[in-house]
Design a protein around this motif. Sequence first.
Motif, PDB file in Angstrom:
ATOM      1  N   UNK A 254       7.503   0.793  23.814  1.00  0.00           N
ATOM      2  CA  UNK A 254       8.627  -0.136  23.921  1.00  0.00           C
ATOM      3  C   UNK A 254       9.735   0.224  22.941  1.00  0.00           C
ATOM      4  N   UNK A 255       9.368   0.576  21.721  1.00  0.00           N
ATOM      5  CA  UNK A 255      10.366   0.963  20.728  1.00  0.00           C
ATOM      6  C   UNK A 255      11.091   2.235  21.164  1.00  0.00           C
ATOM      7  N   UNK A 256      10.362   3.192  21.740  1.00  0.00           N
ATOM      8  CA  UNK A 256      10.989   4.418  22.229  1.00  0.00           C
ATOM      9  C   UNK A 256      11.995   4.117  23.332  1.00  0.00           C
ATOM     10  N   UNK A 257      11.611   3.258  24.272  1.00  0.00           N
ATOM     11  CA  UNK A 257      12.506   2.933  25.387  1.00  0.00           C
ATOM     12  C   UNK A 257      13.763   2.239  24.876  1.00  0.00           C
ATOM     13  N   UNK A 642      17.138   3.526  13.901  1.00  0.00           N
ATOM     14  CA  UNK A 642      16.372   3.290  12.673  1.00  0.00           C
ATOM     15  C   UNK A 642      15.919   1.833  12.602  1.00  0.00           C
ATOM     16  N   UNK A 643      16.807   0.905  12.959  1.00  0.00           N
ATOM     17  CA  UNK A 643      16.454  -0.517  12.919  1.00  0.00           C
ATOM     18  C   UNK A 643      15.370  -0.841  13.938  1.00  0.00           C
ATOM     19  N   UNK A 644      15.453  -0.234  15.115  1.00  0.00           N
ATOM     20  CA  UNK A 644      14.451  -0.497  16.151  1.00  0.00           C
ATOM     21  C   UNK A 644      13.082   0.007  15.708  1.00  0.00           C
ATOM     22  N   UNK A 645      13.021   1.181  15.097  1.00  0.00           N
ATOM     23  CA  UNK A 645      11.729   1.678  14.617  1.00  0.00           C
ATOM     24  C   UNK A 645      11.204   0.826  13.468  1.00  0.00           C
ATOM     25  N   UNK A 659       4.925   4.503  10.313  1.00  0.00           N
ATOM     26  CA  UNK A 659       5.696   5.266  11.287  1.00  0.00           C
ATOM     27  C   UNK A 659       7.127   4.747  11.369  1.00  0.00           C
ATOM     28  N   UNK A 660       7.273   3.428  11.365  1.00  0.00           N
ATOM     29  CA  UNK A 660       8.606   2.842  11.420  1.00  0.00           C
ATOM     30  C   UNK A 660       9.458   3.221  10.230  1.00  0.00           C
ATOM     31  N   UNK A 661       8.857   3.209   9.027  1.00  0.00           N
ATOM     32  CA  UNK A 661       9.616   3.544   7.817  1.00  0.00           C
ATOM     33  C   UNK A 661      10.026   5.017   7.817  1.00  0.00           C
ATOM     34  N   UNK A 663      10.236   7.257  10.312  1.00  0.00           N
ATOM     35  CA  UNK A 663      11.193   7.591  11.366  1.00  0.00           C
ATOM     36  C   UNK A 663      12.550   6.960  11.071  1.00  0.00           C
ATOM     37  N   UNK A 664      12.564   5.713  10.575  1.00  0.00           N
ATOM     38  CA  UNK A 664      13.832   5.069  10.246  1.00  0.00           C
ATOM     39  C   UNK A 664      14.597   5.826   9.182  1.00  0.00           C
ATOM     40  N   UNK A 665      13.912   6.228   8.104  1.00  0.00           N
ATOM     41  CA  UNK A 665      14.568   7.008   7.046  1.00  0.00           C
ATOM     42  C   UNK A 665      15.050   8.346   7.594  1.00  0.00           C
ATOM     43  N   UNK A 666      14.220   8.998   8.393  1.00  0.00           N
ATOM     44  CA  UNK A 666      14.602  10.293   8.945  1.00  0.00           C
ATOM     45  C   UNK A 666      15.804  10.227   9.861  1.00  0.00           C
ATOM     46  N   UNK A 667      15.854   9.196  10.695  1.00  0.00           N
ATOM     47  CA  UNK A 667      17.000   9.035  11.595  1.00  0.00           C
ATOM     48  C   UNK A 667      18.284   8.818  10.801  1.00  0.00           C
ATOM     49  N   UNK A 668      18.207   8.005   9.754  1.00  0.00           N
ATOM     50  CA  UNK A 668      19.404   7.788   8.925  1.00  0.00           C
ATOM     51  C   UNK A 668      19.835   9.073   8.231  1.00  0.00           C
ATOM     52  N   UNK A 669      18.888   9.863   7.746  1.00  0.00           N
ATOM     53  CA  UNK A 669      19.238  11.148   7.135  1.00  0.00           C
ATOM     54  C   UNK A 669      19.876  12.078   8.161  1.00  0.00           C
ATOM     55  N   UNK A 670      19.312  12.108   9.367  1.00  0.00           N
ATOM     56  CA  UNK A 670      19.896  12.931  10.433  1.00  0.00           C
ATOM     57  C   UNK A 670      21.314  12.497  10.744  1.00  0.00           C
ATOM     58  N   UNK A 671      21.511  11.188  10.810  1.00  0.00           N
ATOM     59  CA  UNK A 671      22.810  10.659  11.204  1.00  0.00           C
ATOM     60  C   UNK A 671      23.860  10.829  10.113  1.00  0.00           C
ATOM     61  N   UNK A 672      23.509  10.447   8.889  1.00  0.00           N
ATOM     62  CA  UNK A 672      24.495  10.382   7.814  1.00  0.00           C
ATOM     63  C   UNK A 672      24.693  11.727   7.120  1.00  0.00           C
ATOM     64  N   UNK A 673      23.601  12.458   6.890  1.00  0.00           N
ATOM     65  CA  UNK A 673      23.695  13.688   6.107  1.00  0.00           C
ATOM     66  C   UNK A 673      23.788  14.923   7.004  1.00  0.00           C
TER      67      UNK A 673
END
Length: 698
Positions: A254-257, A642-645, A659-661, A663-673
Motif C-alpha cells: 500500500x505504501x509503494x502504491x 519520504x512521509x508516506x514511508x 524500513x520507513x526511517x 527509506x525516508x532518509x534516503x529519499x530526502x537525500x536523493x531529492x535534496x542532495x
Amino acid sequence: MRAHRDQLSLFFVEHFDHRTNNFPLARLVGHRRSLVVLLVGIALSGLVFAFAPEPTTGSEAGSNLPDTAEAARASEALAALPDAGEAPAFIVFSREDGRLSEQDLGAIAQRTHDLAQELEVQASPPIPAETGDVALVTLPVESGLTSDENSQIVDTIREAASTDLPDGLSAQVTGAPAVFADLGEVFSGADTRLLLVTASVVALLLIITYRSPWLWIVPLAVIGIGDRVAAEVLETFSAWADFPVDGSITGITSVLVFGAGTNYALLLIARYREELRRHESRHSAMRFAVGAAAPAILSSSGTVVLGLLALLIADSPFVTRIGMAGAIGIVVAVFFALVVLPAAMTLPGRWLFWPFVPRFGDEDPSHRGWWHGVGRAVTRRPWPVLITSLAVLIAMAVGTLSLRTGLGQSEQFLDTPESIQAQETLSDAFPAGTSSPTRIATTPEHLDAVVQAANEVDGVDRATPAEASDSVAEVSVVLGEEPESDAAIATIRDLRSALDEADPDALVGGTDAEAVDERDTAAHDRQLVIPIVLAIVLAMLLILLRSVVAAVLLAASTVLSYLSALGVGWLLFDHVIGWTAMDVSTPLLAFIFLVALGVDYNIFLTARAREEMRATGDATESIVTALAVTGGVITSAGVLLAAVFAVLGVLPLVLLAQLGVVVGVGVLLDTVVVRSIVTPALVRLCGKRFWWPSALGR
C-alpha cells in the motif's frame, strides 16, 4: 531574453508535436475519449472489487526461512513423529509480591485441569521455579491451523487461565502459538489505520504543493482507488497462486502504491500545467504532457518493477513475497497514473488549478524561480559544491561499518505483546530458552551420542531425549540464553558443529536455529540480489538516456545515498532509539526501494535535461533549465514519498518502522542532495561528455 524564451517554447511545440501526439497513451486523451477512459477505469475497478476472492493467509507469510534451510529440514524430519502436529503453549503463572502459596498452586492445578478437559489435551502438571514466584504449565496446541483458528485457541487458553485466580496471581501465555496469535492481533485494524494516515498525509502535502482547495482531490482519489484495486489484485493472486500474505506485506504494498503513484501523478500534473501555458486546448496540453512525461515515468516504474521482481530469486520467502506484491502494486499504480489520471484531470478544465490557473501564453515562472537560482549557483562553482556534498554523504555512510542485523524475538514488536512479556517473566525464573526449546532431529541409533554431545556445548542448559519413531528421534535442548539473542545464535552454531561427529546427518531446528538460518539467508540474498538490481538500474538508465557516463554516475550517486541513509538510520536506531540491531530484511528491502525508487528523481531530472540538450546543445544550460522546471515538483514528490514511508511506523513491527526511517532518509537525500546538487555539478564538470556516447555527447 523574453523573445528568446518565446522562440524556444515555439521550437519545443513544433519539434515535439509529432512525438508526443503519437505516443500510444497520449492518444487516449480527448474530449470524448477521456470520458470513456474514465468510465472504463471505474468499471474495471468495480469488477475487481466485486469478484476478488479471499486471500491466502498464514503465519508463514512473514517467514524469512527457506525450505532448504537446516531448521526447515529439521521441522520436516520431525513431522514424522506421532505428536508432530502439536506445538507447545506455555502458561506462566506469577506473583510479583512474593512466593506462590499453597492456595495459588491449588488454583493453578485446577485451572490446568479445566483447560485440559475443555481442549481435550494432556497438560503438564504445574512446575514451580526455584525462586518460588513463578509456575509453568505446558499445553499442546494443534499446529498447522489458520491464523484465525490459532488465535481462537490462544484466546480460549488466556481467558480460562486467568479466570478465578487468587488476588495478585497473574497468568500469561507464550510459546509459538501465542506469538503467532499476537502477531496477528497487532495487525488487526492496522490496514485501515495505515490507509487513513497515508491518505491524510498525501492530502496535506498535495494541498501544500498545489495551494488549491480542490485540485488535490483528483490525484488523491485516483491513486486511492488504485491502492484499493492493487490490494484486491494482490488478494486475487494470493488465492490463485497459494501465495500467503499478512499485514506487513499488504502494508508495504500500500505504501509503494501511494508513494510511487503520487510521485508519478505529481510529475504528470506539473508537465500538464506547463503545457497549458503553451496550448489553448486542455486536451492538447494533456496529450503533450502524457507524451513528454510517460517515457520517464515508464522507465522509472519499469526500473522499480524489475528491481522488485529480482527479489524472486532470493531464498527468503518473505522477501520474494514482498517482491511479487510490490511489483503488482507498482503496475497498478502506473496504470492509474498514466491512463485514469489524465482522463480525470482533463474533464474539469483549467479552473481545477484555481487560484493559480495557468493561462495560454503565460510565461513559465520556473525559469526565474528559486530552483533556477540553485542550478546557477551549483554550476558556477561545481568542484567545491561536489566535493562538499560527497564528503557529507560519505561521512553519513560511515555508520554502516558498525551495522548489526538480527533482532531477537522480544525486539520485533514496537509494543510488547503478552507472549513476549511472558517470555521475559519465564526467563527470569527458568533457563531463558524454556519457552522456545531447540529441537534436534536424529536417528534412534545416534540418540545417546547426540544427547551427550549437546550437553557438552557451552550455553546448553540441558538436552534430553523426547519422542522417537522407528526412523526419527527427537532431542529437546533448552538453552540458557534469551531466545534469538546473539549468545543463543552462537550456541546454535557451536551445537551444530559439535553434532558433526555424533551424527553428521543430525538436523538442528527450533526458534533459535531458525534465526541462525534467517541471518545466513539474508546475507546470501544481499550478495545475490544487489548486483542484479544494480545491473537492472544501469540497463534502464542506458536505455532511457543512451549514455554510459550518465548511467554510471547516476547509479553510483544513488547507491551512495542508500549507504548514507543506512548509516544514518543505524546510528539513530543504535544510539537514540536503543534497538540492538536491524531486522535481517531491512538492508535488502531498503536497497531495493531506495535504488529503484531513488533513481526516479535522477531519471525525471536528466530525462528533461536530455530534452533541453537536444534543443540547445548546451549541457550546462540544459541541466539548469531542467532543474528549474522540475525542481519544485521533484522536491514535493520526494518529501511526499519520504512521509508516506514514515507512515509505516503506524504498523506494529520494528522491521516496518526501520524500513520507513531508512527509506525516508534516503529519499530526502536523493531529492535534496543528489538530484539538486550532485547531479547538476557532475553535468557541469563533464559537459557534453556526460551524454557520451550518444549523439548529444558529440
